[in-house]
Structure formats: C-alpha cells, structure tokens
Motif scaffolding. Structure first.
Motif, short mmCIF file in Angstrom:
data_model
loop_
_atom_site.label_atom_id
_atom_site.label_comp_id
_atom_site.label_asym_id
_atom_site.label_seq_id
_atom_site.Cartn_x
_atom_site.Cartn_y
_atom_site.Cartn_z
N UNK A 1 -75.01 18.82 -12.85
CA UNK A 1 -75.14 20.22 -12.44
C UNK A 1 -75.15 20.27 -10.92
N UNK A 2 -73.96 20.42 -10.34
CA UNK A 2 -73.81 20.30 -8.88
C UNK A 2 -74.10 21.64 -8.22
N UNK A 3 -74.99 21.67 -7.23
CA UNK A 3 -75.28 22.94 -6.54
C UNK A 3 -74.12 23.37 -5.66
N UNK A 4 -73.82 24.66 -5.68
CA UNK A 4 -72.83 25.28 -4.78
C UNK A 4 -71.44 24.66 -4.89
N UNK A 5 -71.13 24.12 -6.06
CA UNK A 5 -69.79 23.58 -6.27
C UNK A 5 -69.46 22.38 -5.41
N UNK A 6 -70.48 21.62 -4.99
CA UNK A 6 -70.24 20.45 -4.15
C UNK A 6 -69.46 19.38 -4.90
N UNK A 7 -68.76 18.54 -4.16
CA UNK A 7 -68.08 17.40 -4.75
C UNK A 7 -69.11 16.32 -5.07
N UNK A 8 -68.80 15.50 -6.08
CA UNK A 8 -69.67 14.39 -6.41
C UNK A 8 -69.02 13.08 -5.96
N UNK A 9 -69.86 12.17 -5.47
CA UNK A 9 -69.42 10.86 -5.01
C UNK A 9 -70.15 9.82 -5.86
N UNK A 10 -69.40 9.00 -6.58
CA UNK A 10 -70.00 7.99 -7.44
C UNK A 10 -70.37 6.74 -6.67
N UNK B 1 -87.64 6.44 -17.48
CA UNK B 1 -86.80 7.60 -17.77
C UNK B 1 -86.70 8.49 -16.54
N UNK B 2 -87.83 8.70 -15.87
CA UNK B 2 -87.86 9.49 -14.64
C UNK B 2 -86.93 8.86 -13.59
N UNK B 3 -87.01 7.54 -13.44
CA UNK B 3 -86.19 6.86 -12.44
C UNK B 3 -84.72 6.89 -12.81
N UNK B 4 -84.38 6.74 -14.08
CA UNK B 4 -82.98 6.81 -14.50
C UNK B 4 -82.38 8.19 -14.25
N UNK B 5 -83.19 9.22 -14.47
CA UNK B 5 -82.70 10.59 -14.30
C UNK B 5 -82.37 10.89 -12.84
N UNK B 6 -82.95 10.13 -11.90
CA UNK B 6 -82.65 10.34 -10.48
C UNK B 6 -81.17 10.13 -10.18
N UNK B 7 -80.47 9.40 -11.05
CA UNK B 7 -79.04 9.13 -10.84
C UNK B 7 -78.20 10.39 -11.01
N UNK B 8 -78.73 11.41 -11.71
CA UNK B 8 -77.91 12.56 -12.10
C UNK B 8 -78.49 13.88 -11.63
N UNK B 9 -79.51 13.86 -10.79
CA UNK B 9 -80.13 15.08 -10.28
C UNK B 9 -80.06 15.10 -8.76
N UNK B 10 -79.85 16.28 -8.15
CA UNK B 10 -79.97 16.36 -6.69
C UNK B 10 -81.36 15.90 -6.25
N UNK B 11 -81.46 15.29 -5.10
CA UNK B 11 -82.73 14.71 -4.65
C UNK B 11 -83.85 15.73 -4.60
N UNK B 12 -83.55 16.97 -4.16
CA UNK B 12 -84.61 17.97 -4.08
C UNK B 12 -85.05 18.44 -5.46
#
Length: 436
Positions: free
Chosen positions: A61-70, A233-244
């Motif tokens: 779920x990318x904020x403001x339509x930002x590009x994602x970098x893997x 689980x909390x740490x794994x989810x950090x891979x797919x959520x914006x830092x804030x």
C-alpha cells in the motif's frame, strides 16, 4: 470472440494452482500465528500487511503513488530510497510454492530463499515483485550474485559489492557505491536526493528505529512479556510497510507492553525455556521453526536474524552534519555493526550473540541453516565451541521451504527444550542429547 490456445489454457491452469497453493499456505501460517495466545494490542496492522501481500496477492500500500524499490539485504540503506521519493520493500521470500517452481530454475544446491525468488519472478504473479521499479542486490554470497543476473532479465537491477572486511578503505568504497546508488535512484524516480530530503528520510527511519529500541528494551525488562513468534511477525511486516506506518503501529504495541509491565502481566505463568534463534533468515510464510519452538513449550526470547531485529539494530550516527557526512553515516551503519557471516572475521558476530544471551537471559540457542546456505553453515562449528564455554546448549537445525521436515524438526526441537529443562539433572541430560 477471442479463444485461448492450449498453451495459454495450460498456463492459466498452472497460474491458478500456484495462486491457490500460495494463498492457502500463507493463510494457514497466519492462522497459526493468530491462534497463539498473548498477542499484544496492535498486532492487526502487522498481520494484515502479511495477509495483503501473501493471501490477497496485492502489492504494498504505497502512499501518494510512490514507486517501490526492491531490496535483497538489510545493508541497503532505506534512507536513500525514501530520500528519492520511493518506498523500499524487502523481496527475500519464504514462500513454499514459489520455492518448488524455483527448484526447476536454480541449481539443486541453491538455497531455498533464492529458489523462491526465482520462482516468483518466473511466474510473474506476485505484485510485490512485479511493481518494483528497480531491485538492489548486495552480493553477500554466490547465489545472490547469480540471482542478480537472472533478475536483470526481468527488470532494472543494481548490484552492490559487500566487502569482506570493515576497514576505512572498505568504508570509503562503500560510500562511493552509495553515491552511485543515489544517482540510479534519482534516474528511476525522477526526484533529486537533496540535503533536506535525506535529512527527512533519516527522521522517518529514525522514528521506526526508536520504537524498535523501546520494543527491545521492554522485552528485556520483563521475561515472557511477548511471544517471540509475534515479535518476529512484527519484524517481518516491516518489509512491506512504510517506516512511519510501521513505527505508528509499533508504538501501539509498545504502549500495550508498558501496560502489561505495570500490571505484571505475561503471556505465560510458566517458566518456559528461553531460546535465541539465529542463523539463516526466517521469512514469512516460512515461520515453522519459531511456531514449533513455542508450540513445543519454549519461547523465542531473542532473534538474531537479518529479517529480525538486526535489520534496524544500529541507527546511523552523524558526526559530520553535511550531505557527505550523512552518506558516510549510512555506510558505517550498514557495515561496521553488522554481524553477517559474509564478513571474513566473525569475532563481532560471536560478541553479539554473547551479548544477546546475557541481556535476554537465554538458556539455549537454535542455529537455523537453510539448506545450501553455506555462509551461515560455515560458522556453526565456531559458534558451538564459543557457546559451549558458557555452558549454553546449542543445536543446528537445517530446513528447506516445505513441510516435509516438520515432524523431524518437531522431534528435535522438543528434545532440545527437554534438554534445557533437565539442565539441573545431568544424568537425564545425556539421554536427551542422544535424541538430538
């Protein structure tokens, strides 16, 4: 009317089977995590992040339509990606279904993580991978080097050389690579990385690092405050959520844990053996080992893996308040404190494990090795000897991305937990050791 050819029909059936198996396996492991007692308030955000990617088969779920970098390693500084106006996502995968497809693509002895990555890119069905505008692959092993070449056939890929030592010359070279990475990111995103955007990115990631430091402090403060599987689980989810977003969610968890501390509430009233999990990364949905540990009567009290706390353990320290000073701070924080076995000298890794054992009151260490992961496997003997001097039992568990080894793992983990419980009864301990 458009009709499908036989090859197209066969491909459509294969894709449907892949999606069904992938989502079913992921949903099953999410249910098992949810069924564990003692989840703190605020876990829903992290569980839904994993559900969105692996069950709903949606992109981040990318904020403001930002590009994602893997990215394929924690040594890639998130701050640079945020400063370029994009969002970083970690692409290391623990998916069983993708692993089986990758098994026909990668060599037999390649590690399952690499096979799963190959499987996802081959199918083209995982939005997390397909949405990435660029992928960054630090070369930490031979398999990563080859996977970078394979991925370049599908998308824009940048490889980064990770030095084997951490001297000043190596840091200078890594600084140069970070400047190259910044230039590539600017080209991909169309946004310049400025002093202000980098400073804002430091603040954004810093908030997440602060909440993580609070989380770690709370876990140390009171034993059995949270189950290790929930923490992972909390740490794994950090891979797919914006830092804030991740920081906001972890703040709620921390408040919940503070309340537990005040009320002296724990997830169990029993004195469960406290296990440190280290070695090859534990990546969702391949969470069978932490689940087995806690289902067999232990608790994962420490997690020293690169998909765990290690990823944000040491925030960058800025000693020179300039653009170059910030870049150098990122280079130093990426390499100097990192205990990854890709470095030639493992003294720092042993020191870190001993530190975690002391701080988390660890009673036993499970050393996880993904089949074919030679850099981690190579270090096991040395670590076993060092922990033996502390009289800390350690066991090596080798696993693959499938469920065929679950019962064997269950038996060995149960025996290891019994070994810890019988630590005060040497005559019984020898009997348990034979089962291991």
């Amino acid at each position: 009317m458009i009709t499908m050819s036989r090859d197209q029909e066969r491909k459509a059936r294969q894709d449907k089977r892949f999606i069904n198996k992938e989502t079913q396996t992921s949903a099953k492991y999410l249910r098992r995590i949810e069924e564990l007692s003692g989840a703190p308030e605020g876990m829903d955000v992290f569980l839904h992040a994993l559900e969105r990617i692996y069950v709903e088969m949606k992109g981040v779920n990318v904020p403001n339509g930002q590009k994602t970098i893997g990215t394929y390693c924690v040594m890639v500084p998130q701050e640079l990606i945020y400063a370029a106006g994009a969002m970083p996502v970690k692409l290391c995968s623990g998916n069983y279904t993708a692993f089986f497809i990758g098994d026909d693509i990668a060599p037999r002895d390649a590690c399952p993580l690499v096979k799963a990555v190959a499987g996802f890119k081959h199918t083209g069905l995982m939005p997390l991978y397909e949405d990435c505008s660029m992928m960054i692959v630090p070369v930490t092993c031979d398999c990563k080097k080859k996977i970078a070449g394979m991925l370049s056939d599908y998308c824009d890929v940048m490889t980064m050389h990770v030095p084997t030592t951490k001297g000043d010359d190596e840091i200078d070279e890594f600084v140069r690579q970070l400047y190259d990475l910044a230039a590539r990111l600017e080209t991909v995103t169309g946004r310049r990385i400025t002093y202000e955007s980098l400073a804002n990115a430091f603040y954004k990631v810093g908030r997440a690092q602060y909440e993580l430091s609070e989380f770690i402090h709370l876990k140390k403060q009171m034993p059995y405050l949270i189950r290790g599987t929930h923490a992972m689980t909390i740490m794994n989810a950090a891979a797919y959520l914006p830092a804030d977003t991740w920081a906001d969610a972890l703040h709620i968890v921390n408040d919940s844990l503070r309340l537990r501390t005040q009320k002296r509430e724990t997830v169990t009233t029993k004195k469960l053996p406290r296990i440190l999990l280290t070695g090859s990364p534990i990546v969702f949905p391949n969470v069978k080992i932490p689940l087995l540990i806690e289902e067999m009567g232990g608790i994962v009290a420490g997690d020293e893996t690169c998909m765990g706390e290690r990823g944000m353990w040491d925030p960058p320290v800025i000693t020179d308040n300039s653009f170059d000073g910030m870049i150098r701070a990122l280079a130093n924080s990426s390499l100097r404190p990192c205990p990854c076995p890709t470095f030639a000298d493992n003294t720092q890794r042993i020191y870190r494990l001993k530190q975690l054992i002391k701080e988390n009151q660890i009673q036993g260490v499970i050393y996880h090795v993904l089949r074919g992961c030679l850099v981690y496997d190579f270090e096991y003997k040395c670590i076993e000897e060092e922990l033996g001097k502390l009289d800390i039992p350690v066991i090596r568990l080798e696993s693959d991305y499938n469920e065929e080894d679950v019962e064997q793992l269950r038996i060995r983990i149960e025996a290891f937990i019994e070994l810890i419980k019988l630590g005060q009864a040497p005559e019984k301990r020898s009997e348990v050791r034979r089962e291991l």
